[in-house]
Enzyme design. Structure first.
Site, PDB file in Angstrom:
ATOM      1  N   ARG A 105       0.700  -1.125  -0.009  1.00 60.65           N
ATOM      2  CA  ARG A 105       0.096  -0.035   0.069  1.00 60.65           C
ATOM      3  C   ARG A 105       0.837   1.212   0.063  1.00 60.65           C
ATOM      4  O   ARG A 105       1.987   1.237   0.386  1.00 60.65           O
ATOM      5  CB  ARG A 105      -1.130  -0.097   1.301  1.00 60.65           C
ATOM      6  CG  ARG A 105      -1.711  -1.247   1.287  1.00 60.65           C
ATOM      7  CD  ARG A 105      -2.819  -1.087   2.570  1.00 60.65           C
ATOM      8  NE  ARG A 105      -3.470  -2.354   2.756  1.00 60.65           N
ATOM      9  CZ  ARG A 105      -3.169  -3.277   3.280  1.00 60.65           C
ATOM     10  NH1 ARG A 105      -1.962  -3.673   3.828  1.00 60.65           N
ATOM     11  NH2 ARG A 105      -4.155  -4.408   3.427  1.00 60.65           N
TER      12      ARG A 105
ATOM     13  N   LYS B  72      -1.895  -2.879   8.059  1.00 58.60           N
ATOM     14  CA  LYS B  72      -3.084  -2.472   8.552  1.00 58.60           C
ATOM     15  C   LYS B  72      -3.118  -3.191  10.099  1.00 58.60           C
ATOM     16  O   LYS B  72      -2.616  -4.279  10.353  1.00 58.60           O
ATOM     17  CB  LYS B  72      -4.130  -3.001   8.128  1.00 58.60           C
ATOM     18  CG  LYS B  72      -4.492  -1.788   6.779  1.00 58.60           C
ATOM     19  CD  LYS B  72      -5.940  -2.177   6.073  1.00 58.60           C
ATOM     20  CE  LYS B  72      -6.005  -1.182   4.948  1.00 58.60           C
ATOM     21  NZ  LYS B  72      -7.521  -1.416   4.442  1.00 58.60           N
TER      22      LYS B  72
ATOM     23  N   HIS C 280      -2.661   2.590  -5.343  1.00 57.44           N
ATOM     24  CA  HIS C 280      -3.742   1.277  -5.245  1.00 57.44           C
ATOM     25  C   HIS C 280      -3.637   0.550  -6.743  1.00 57.44           C
ATOM     26  O   HIS C 280      -3.937  -0.672  -6.306  1.00 57.44           O
ATOM     27  CB  HIS C 280      -4.744   1.482  -4.665  1.00 57.44           C
ATOM     28  CG  HIS C 280      -5.293   0.608  -3.572  1.00 57.44           C
ATOM     29  ND1 HIS C 280      -4.639   0.449  -2.330  1.00 57.44           N
ATOM     30  CD2 HIS C 280      -6.309  -0.502  -3.698  1.00 57.44           C
ATOM     31  CE1 HIS C 280      -5.211  -0.643  -1.768  1.00 57.44           C
ATOM     32  NE2 HIS C 280      -6.219  -1.024  -2.499  1.00 57.44           N
TER      33      HIS C 280
ATOM     34  N   ARG D 264      -1.029  -1.921  -6.986  1.00 60.10           N
ATOM     35  CA  ARG D 264      -1.091  -3.084  -6.070  1.00 60.10           C
ATOM     36  C   ARG D 264      -2.067  -4.069  -6.713  1.00 60.10           C
ATOM     37  O   ARG D 264      -2.057  -4.921  -6.854  1.00 60.10           O
ATOM     38  CB  ARG D 264      -1.926  -2.392  -4.831  1.00 60.10           C
ATOM     39  CG  ARG D 264      -1.986  -3.317  -3.698  1.00 60.10           C
ATOM     40  CD  ARG D 264      -2.431  -2.831  -2.620  1.00 60.10           C
ATOM     41  NE  ARG D 264      -3.157  -3.605  -1.566  1.00 60.10           N
ATOM     42  CZ  ARG D 264      -2.635  -4.269  -0.573  1.00 60.10           C
ATOM     43  NH1 ARG D 264      -1.219  -4.463  -0.550  1.00 60.10           N
ATOM     44  NH2 ARG D 264      -3.252  -4.978   0.242  1.00 60.10           N
TER      45      ARG D 264
ATOM     46  N   HIS E 219      -3.683  -9.172   3.377  1.00 58.91           N
ATOM     47  CA  HIS E 219      -5.125  -9.243   3.666  1.00 58.91           C
ATOM     48  C   HIS E 219      -5.427 -10.151   4.651  1.00 58.91           C
ATOM     49  O   HIS E 219      -4.731 -11.300   4.875  1.00 58.91           O
ATOM     50  CB  HIS E 219      -5.994  -9.906   2.278  1.00 58.91           C
ATOM     51  CG  HIS E 219      -5.682  -8.853   1.269  1.00 58.91           C
ATOM     52  ND1 HIS E 219      -5.977  -9.276  -0.395  1.00 58.91           N
ATOM     53  CD2 HIS E 219      -5.773  -7.347   1.041  1.00 58.91           C
ATOM     54  CE1 HIS E 219      -6.114  -8.288  -0.841  1.00 58.91           C
ATOM     55  NE2 HIS E 219      -5.814  -7.263  -0.203  1.00 58.91           N
TER      56      HIS E 219
ATOM     57  N   TYR F  67      -9.355 -10.628  -7.353  1.00 56.70           N
ATOM     58  CA  TYR F  67      -8.506 -10.394  -8.334  1.00 56.70           C
ATOM     59  C   TYR F  67      -8.412 -11.581  -9.166  1.00 56.70           C
ATOM     60  O   TYR F  67      -7.878 -11.653 -10.476  1.00 56.70           O
ATOM     61  CB  TYR F  67      -6.964 -10.465  -7.705  1.00 56.70           C
ATOM     62  CG  TYR F  67      -6.937  -9.086  -6.824  1.00 56.70           C
ATOM     63  CD1 TYR F  67      -6.645  -7.961  -7.621  1.00 56.70           C
ATOM     64  CD2 TYR F  67      -6.455  -9.192  -5.560  1.00 56.70           C
ATOM     65  CE1 TYR F  67      -6.543  -6.783  -6.698  1.00 56.70           C
ATOM     66  CE2 TYR F  67      -6.401  -8.245  -4.697  1.00 56.70           C
ATOM     67  CZ  TYR F  67      -6.284  -7.113  -5.287  1.00 56.70           C
ATOM     68  OH  TYR F  67      -5.870  -5.916  -4.579  1.00 56.70           O
TER      69      TYR F  67
END
Length: 270
Positions: free
Chosen positions: A121, A145, A216, A219, A242, A251
């Protein structure tokens, strides 16, 4: 918090002078109906529904409501749009070195190579320190995150671009306040996300036929090309950081050619 306060303010404005005494399931549905009629997206409506449920549950726990009307409130599932991505030729063209080898050119090239190579990110890129790069093993340590740490590999092109930036570019911009930041702004401070976004947009404008993507988007492109190259979904999930495999599954739509190839190879009636 800003979104929650905005949503809650809208709900309380709808109640007007009725106060919490008028807060029931009919009122909630009427409020959401007004939002829908005003053209709000399904994603926004889903968020406002969640806000209303949280608020009525809080009011019920405090004894301000005799029952919790939010329990009766349904929520439409927000649709997931498919991300725009570069194809592999566009990615290759975007990563062709530009400029005359000035410090800004070396920095931009290193950032673009690393974004595409790792799929990290933009916030994670900006937080990188020099010591987060393990050149021997070609991995970077990323704080994602929830402050979850992961190691992400990168390839030789990214390593070469990083080395050029760290040897010939970064030393020219170091100031007293620079610290350990890997990527710097022209004044010597840690680079900010807005600058990275401008760099990505500017580079993609130079690639014929390429969509205008944010960092992004790089990404998304990295994840897409990994899957097209044969990587399994679980590995891509780990690389991207994730928490849920469901997030990574978006994806898979771009790997239809791999699906067709597998079908032609395996199905007896292909």
């Amino acid at each position: 918090m800003r979104a929650y306060l905005t949503d809650l303010g809208s709900l309380l404005a709808h109640l007007d002078d009725g106060g919490l005494g008028g807060l029931d399931i009919s009122t909630l549905r009427a409020w959401l109906g007004e939002q829908h009629a005003a053209g709000l997206s399904r994603a926004t409506l889903a968020r406002r529904t969640a806000c209303a449920r949280s608020f009525t549950a809080y009011c019920y726990r405090r004894g301000w409501l005799a029952s919790d009307p939010g329990l009766l409130l349904g929520s439409a599932k927000s649709p997931r749009s498919l991300p725009a991505v570069l194809d592999q030729e566009q990615a290759r063209a975007a990563l062709e070195p530009r400029g005359e080898g000035e410090a800004v050119d070396l920095r931009d090239q290193a950032m673009l190579e690393l974004l595409y190579a790792t799929g990290i990110r933009v916030s994670e890129l900006c937080q990188l320190d020099v010591d987060d790069v393990d050149r021997g093993r070609r991995v970077i340590r990323v704080l994602g995150k929830g402050r979850k740490e992961r190691s992400v590999p990168f390839g030789l092109p990214a390593l070469r671009a990083l080395d050029r930036w760290c040897v010939y570019g970064r030393p020219l911009w170091i100031k007293e306040r620079t610290g350990a930041a890997l990527f710097l702004g022209v004044r010597g401070g840690r680079i900010d996300q807005g600058t990275v976004r401008r760099v990505v947009h500017a580079r993609l404008r130079q690639v014929e036929g390429a969509p205008d993507l944010s960092p992004h988007g790089l990404r998304h492109s990295a994840a897409t090309h990994l899957l097209e190259g044969g990587a399994d979904l679980r590995s891509v999930q780990e690389l991207l950081g994730h928490a849920s495999l469901n997030t990574t599954q978006i994806y898979t739509h771009v790997s239809i050619e791999r699906l067709r190839a597998a079908f032609r190879q395996a199905h007896p009636r292909a």
